[in-house]
Design a protein around this motif. Sequence first.
Motif, PDB file in Angstrom:
ATOM      1  N   PHE A 236       0.828  -1.194   0.001  1.00  0.00           N
ATOM      2  CA  PHE A 236      -0.129  -0.179  -0.026  1.00  0.00           C
ATOM      3  C   PHE A 236       0.843   1.247   0.057  1.00  0.00           C
ATOM      4  O   PHE A 236       1.764   1.510   0.923  1.00  0.00           O
ATOM      5  N   LEU A 237       0.833   2.147  -1.000  1.00  0.00           N
ATOM      6  CA  LEU A 237       1.463   3.197  -1.259  1.00  0.00           C
ATOM      7  C   LEU A 237       0.565   4.251  -1.110  1.00  0.00           C
ATOM      8  O   LEU A 237      -0.449   4.414  -1.662  1.00  0.00           O
ATOM      9  N   ASP A 238       0.909   5.408  -0.268  1.00  0.00           N
ATOM     10  CA  ASP A 238      -0.075   6.658  -0.217  1.00  0.00           C
ATOM     11  C   ASP A 238       0.205   7.517  -1.560  1.00  0.00           C
ATOM     12  O   ASP A 238       1.222   7.357  -1.973  1.00  0.00           O
ATOM     13  N   GLU A 239      -0.860   8.426  -1.680  1.00  0.00           N
ATOM     14  CA  GLU A 239      -0.703   9.274  -2.849  1.00  0.00           C
ATOM     15  C   GLU A 239       0.365  10.172  -3.066  1.00  0.00           C
ATOM     16  O   GLU A 239       1.118  10.290  -4.015  1.00  0.00           O
ATOM     17  N   GLU A 240       1.026  10.523  -1.977  1.00  0.00           N
ATOM     18  CA  GLU A 240       2.527  11.402  -1.744  1.00  0.00           C
ATOM     19  C   GLU A 240       3.641  10.595  -2.282  1.00  0.00           C
ATOM     20  O   GLU A 240       4.305  10.954  -3.205  1.00  0.00           O
ATOM     21  N   ILE A 241       3.797   9.494  -1.642  1.00  0.00           N
ATOM     22  CA  ILE A 241       4.602   8.406  -2.139  1.00  0.00           C
ATOM     23  C   ILE A 241       4.507   8.044  -3.617  1.00  0.00           C
ATOM     24  O   ILE A 241       5.712   8.075  -4.204  1.00  0.00           O
ATOM     25  N   VAL A 242       3.380   7.678  -4.259  1.00  0.00           N
ATOM     26  CA  VAL A 242       3.120   7.481  -5.444  1.00  0.00           C
ATOM     27  C   VAL A 242       3.552   8.681  -6.266  1.00  0.00           C
ATOM     28  O   VAL A 242       4.379   8.397  -7.216  1.00  0.00           O
ATOM     29  N   HIS A 243       3.284   9.936  -6.096  1.00  0.00           N
ATOM     30  CA  HIS A 243       3.683  10.947  -6.602  1.00  0.00           C
ATOM     31  C   HIS A 243       5.015  11.267  -6.748  1.00  0.00           C
ATOM     32  O   HIS A 243       5.853  11.362  -7.789  1.00  0.00           O
ATOM     33  N   GLN A 244       5.756  10.951  -5.620  1.00  0.00           N
ATOM     34  CA  GLN A 244       7.352  11.316  -5.526  1.00  0.00           C
ATOM     35  C   GLN A 244       8.103  10.282  -6.076  1.00  0.00           C
ATOM     36  O   GLN A 244       8.994  10.296  -6.835  1.00  0.00           O
TER      37      GLN A 244
ATOM     38  N   TYR B  12      11.461   7.284  -3.252  1.00  0.00           N
ATOM     39  CA  TYR B  12      11.888   6.027  -3.934  1.00  0.00           C
ATOM     40  C   TYR B  12      12.600   4.999  -2.985  1.00  0.00           C
ATOM     41  O   TYR B  12      12.220   3.600  -3.138  1.00  0.00           O
ATOM     42  N   LYS B  13      13.386   5.648  -2.313  1.00  0.00           N
ATOM     43  CA  LYS B  13      14.018   4.666  -1.284  1.00  0.00           C
ATOM     44  C   LYS B  13      12.950   4.054  -0.199  1.00  0.00           C
ATOM     45  O   LYS B  13      13.145   2.763   0.279  1.00  0.00           O
ATOM     46  N   LYS B  14      12.116   4.898   0.289  1.00  0.00           N
ATOM     47  CA  LYS B  14      11.119   4.518   1.261  1.00  0.00           C
ATOM     48  C   LYS B  14      10.198   3.533   0.613  1.00  0.00           C
ATOM     49  O   LYS B  14       9.845   2.498   1.342  1.00  0.00           O
ATOM     50  N   ALA B  15       9.768   3.692  -0.682  1.00  0.00           N
ATOM     51  CA  ALA B  15       8.745   2.733  -1.422  1.00  0.00           C
ATOM     52  C   ALA B  15       9.714   1.434  -1.443  1.00  0.00           C
ATOM     53  O   ALA B  15       8.922   0.224  -1.074  1.00  0.00           O
TER      54      ALA B  15
ATOM     55  N   GLN C 101      11.482   0.194   0.365  1.00  0.00           N
ATOM     56  CA  GLN C 101      11.927  -0.340   1.918  1.00  0.00           C
ATOM     57  C   GLN C 101      10.291  -1.019   2.150  1.00  0.00           C
ATOM     58  O   GLN C 101      10.230  -2.030   2.668  1.00  0.00           O
ATOM     59  N   MET C 102       9.418  -0.386   1.592  1.00  0.00           N
ATOM     60  CA  MET C 102       8.030  -0.858   2.000  1.00  0.00           C
ATOM     61  C   MET C 102       7.726  -2.204   1.107  1.00  0.00           C
ATOM     62  O   MET C 102       7.214  -3.088   1.642  1.00  0.00           O
ATOM     63  N   PHE C 103       8.227  -2.274  -0.010  1.00  0.00           N
ATOM     64  CA  PHE C 103       8.308  -3.479  -0.724  1.00  0.00           C
ATOM     65  C   PHE C 103       8.718  -4.674  -0.062  1.00  0.00           C
ATOM     66  O   PHE C 103       8.504  -5.611   0.290  1.00  0.00           O
TER      67      PHE C 103
ATOM     68  N   LYS D 171      19.021  -4.722  -2.186  1.00  0.00           N
ATOM     69  CA  LYS D 171      20.012  -4.255  -0.862  1.00  0.00           C
ATOM     70  C   LYS D 171      19.223  -4.357   0.433  1.00  0.00           C
ATOM     71  O   LYS D 171      19.647  -4.813   1.156  1.00  0.00           O
ATOM     72  N   CYS D 172      18.086  -3.839   0.335  1.00  0.00           N
ATOM     73  CA  CYS D 172      17.052  -3.892   1.576  1.00  0.00           C
ATOM     74  C   CYS D 172      16.792  -5.332   1.868  1.00  0.00           C
ATOM     75  O   CYS D 172      16.853  -5.716   3.022  1.00  0.00           O
ATOM     76  N   LEU D 173      16.769  -6.236   0.751  1.00  0.00           N
ATOM     77  CA  LEU D 173      16.291  -7.646   1.165  1.00  0.00           C
ATOM     78  C   LEU D 173      17.583  -8.258   1.993  1.00  0.00           C
ATOM     79  O   LEU D 173      17.183  -8.944   2.782  1.00  0.00           O
TER      80      LEU D 173
END
Length: 713
Positions: free
Chosen positions: A175-183, A221-224, A226-228, A254-256
Motif C-alpha cells: 500500500f503506497l499513499d498518494e504522496e509516495i506514489v507521486h514522488q 523512492y528509497k522509502k517505497a 523499503q515498503m516493498f 539491498k534492502c532484502l
Amino acid sequence: MSISSQEICILRKDKNLALLQTNGMPGNKYNCSPGTPRTRLERLLRERELRKFNKSLNEGETESSTNDPSSPDAETSTWFNDEESLETVSAGRVSLDGSKQRLLVVANRLPVSAVRRGEDSWQLEMSVGGLVTALLGVKEFETRWIGWAGVNVPDEIGQKALTKALAEKRCIPVFLDEEIVHQYYNGYCNNILWPLFHYLGLPQEDRLATTRSFQSQLDAYKKANQMFADVVNEHYEEGDVVWCHDYHLMFLPKCLKERNNKMKVGWFLHTPFPSSEIHRTLPSRSELLRSVLAADLVGFHTYDYARHFVSACTRILGLEGTPEGVEDQGKLTRVAAFPIGIDSDRFIRALELPQVQDHMKELKERFAGRKVMLGVDRLDMIKGIPQKILAFEKFLEENPNWRDKVVLLQIAVPTRTDVPEYQKLTSQVHEIVGRINGRFGTLTAVPIHHLDRSLDFPALCALYAVTDVALVTSSRDGMNLVSYEFVACQASKKGVLILSEFAGAAQSLGAGAILVNPWNITEVASSIGYALNMPADEREKRHHHNFMHVTTHTSQEWAATFVSELNDTIVEAQLRLRQIPPILPIEVAVDRYSKSNNRLLILGLNATLTEPVDTLGRKANQIKELELKLHPDLQEPLKKLCDDPKTTIVVLSGSDRSVLDDNFGDYNLWLAAENGMFLRVTGGEWMTTMPENLNMDWVDSVKVHTLVRLSLV
Ligand SMILES: O=P(O)(O)OC[C@H]1O[C@H](O[C@H]2O[C@H](CO)[C@@H](O)[C@H](O)[C@H]2O)[C@H](O)[C@@H](O)[C@@H]1O
Ligand SMILES: O=c1ccn([C@@H]2O[C@H](COP(=O)(O)OP(=O)(O)O)[C@@H](O)[C@H]2O)c(=O)[nH]1
C-alpha cells in the motif's frame, strides 16, 4: 631457486593470507554424498540436479500438451478476463519430491488493478503491460506476486478487503499513499530513471543533486523500496526465490539482503541500461548500482545492456568486471542477458477463436482494397510515435499513388497520464495526426486512424493478423513485445515488420525485420515503400525467420531460465566460498616459519605492499597504475626478509615490469610481472615464462580490437 619445503605462503590482500599444505589437502566433500543432504550446499546441489531432471521431463510434457488440442490450456477466449488465467499462472508444477519451488515476483505493479465497489468490496481487473504479459506465460513455479495495486487505499477496512480479494489471485499488495506514489512513481521512476535509461537525459531542473525535488523524490523512492521489502520479508519462506523487477525497485535487492543475506534474490531490468556515460550523470549513480549488486543475479534483455551495466560498475565504482559479472571483495554478482519472449501459443490459438475471426472479417471488409499498416504502443515518448507518423506522411507525400491504397492504424494506449511530458506528447501526436488527415484525407477515408485507448485481446490479435506492415519506431525500448506478438499472429499473411534498431527486439528479430533508425524519417519512409512492395517470397523468408524465433524463445522459457540460473548462481557461490583458502592460523604459521630452513613467500603487490588507492568515481586501473608505490612502513621489514638467507621472496603482480623495477630494484628478491608472464631476480635480466615456440601473433590483433572497443564504450 628451488622449493624443497612443503610450506608456501601466498600473501595477497584479495585472497587472504593462506598457508597451503601440499600434502594432506582436505577431500572434496560435496561430490561424494549420495545420502541425505547434510549441509545447505549439499541440499542446493541436490536441488540443482533435480531441476535439471525436471526440466528434461517438463520439456517432454510441454511438447505433448502443446500438441494436444484438448489440453485445458488450449483456449483463452478473452484478454485477461479468463477467471482461471491468474490461477494458471500461479499454480506452478509439482516436482518429483512433491514440492513446488515458490517464486515471489516483486514488481511495481500487480498483474491486476483494483477498482473499489464499496467500503469492503473490490473488483479486480487485469492490467495491460509488457511484464504482465510475459509473466502470464510462467507456469513452472508456485508464484506469488507482490506489488502495488495501482490505487490509494487510506482506510484499514479497504486495505483488509483488498488484501483478501487479492489473496485469491495469489497477489499481495503493497500500500503506497498518494504522496509516495507521486514522488516515487511519477517522480523518481518515471521522470528521472525512465527518461535517463532511454537516453533522454535528466530533466533540466534535476541536474544538480542538491535540488529539492530530486532529493525528495529519491527519498520517496528509497522509502517505497523499503515498503516493498517489508512486505517481501513478511511473506518470505526459506528456500523461496525472490525475483525483483525493473527500475522501480533498484534499492530492493539491498534492502532484502541486509535483512537476510541467505535470501535468493534476482533482479531483472525491463528497460535498456544505458551507456555508463549516461548513467554517470545521475546524482545517485553509485548508490543505485551498489544496491542492485546486492542481488545474486542481475539480468537484462540484451548483452549490450548487461555490458553497459558492468562498465558502469567498473568505471563508477572501481569494481572488477569479469565475464561472469561484477566482483566486489570476493563477492560475485552474476550479470547476464535473458531476452524475454511471449506466450506465442496463446496468440496462435487465439486466431482460431470465433470472436477473433469475426473481428478479422470486419477489419478486412472495412479496409478492403487498402494495405493495412499498424502501430501499437503505449503513448510514451520512447515509442517514437511522432517520428512514425511523420515518416508515414513523407511516404504519402512522395508516393501519391499509394494515398488511397494504404491506411495506418495507430493504437496509442494512454499511460502515466499524470506526468506533464506525457500530456504534452498526447497533444503533439493529435496535432500531427489531424494535420496529416486534413492534408491527405478524402470525404470517405482518412490515412491515419488514431486510437487513444487500449484494445481487448481478441481485437488486438485480429488486428495483428490482418496487418500487412507493422511499424515499431521506438527511440529506445527494452525489448518491445508488440513486435513479437505481431509475428506470432502472421502465420497466414506473412506481413512485414519494420523495426527500430534501438529496440531490444532488433537483436533477435533483426534478420527478418527491416531495421530502421527512427530518427531518419527519410529512411523510415522509404522502408515503408519497400515493405509495401515486398515480393511474397521475400516476405515468406523473413517471416519464417522471425516466427521460428518467437515460437521457440517464449516467456515461459525466459522465466524458467532466469530462475534456474538464479538457483545455480547460489550453488556456485557456495562452491566458490569453499575454494577460498582458510584464514591463516597465525600461531601455527609462525611456529612452522621459524622452524623452517627454506621458505618461499609470494607477496602480492596492489593493496598488499602498496597503500590502498581510492578509486571511487575514477578510472580504477589508470589511477592504480600511476600510484602503485611500496608502502613506506613496509620498506624496512621487506629489506630484512630479503636479506634473510633462509627466505626467498617473490613479488607477484599484474602490473608491468617497470612498476616492479621502480619499486623493488634495490631489494634482493624475485619479481613476477604481468601475473607471472615475466620473471627476474633483481640483479638479473627479465625472462619470459612462455614457451619459446609459442605463436603470439594474435596478441597484437586483440590489442587493436580491445582498444577500439574501449574507445566505443
Ligand atoms: O505500468 P506502466 O507504467 O504503464 O508501464 C508498463 C510497463 O512498461 C515497461 O515495459 C518494459 O517491459 C517490457 C517487457 O519486458 C519490454 O518489452 C518493454 O520494452 C519495456 O518498456 C516497464 O518496464 C514495466 O515495468 C511497466 O509495467
Ligand atoms: O491495446 C493494447 C495495446 C497493447 N497491449 C499490450 O501491451 C504490451 C506492450 O508491451 P511492449 O513490450 O511492446 O511495451 P511496453 O508497453 O511494455 O513498454 C504488449 O504485450 C501488448 O499486447 C495491450 O494489452 N492492449
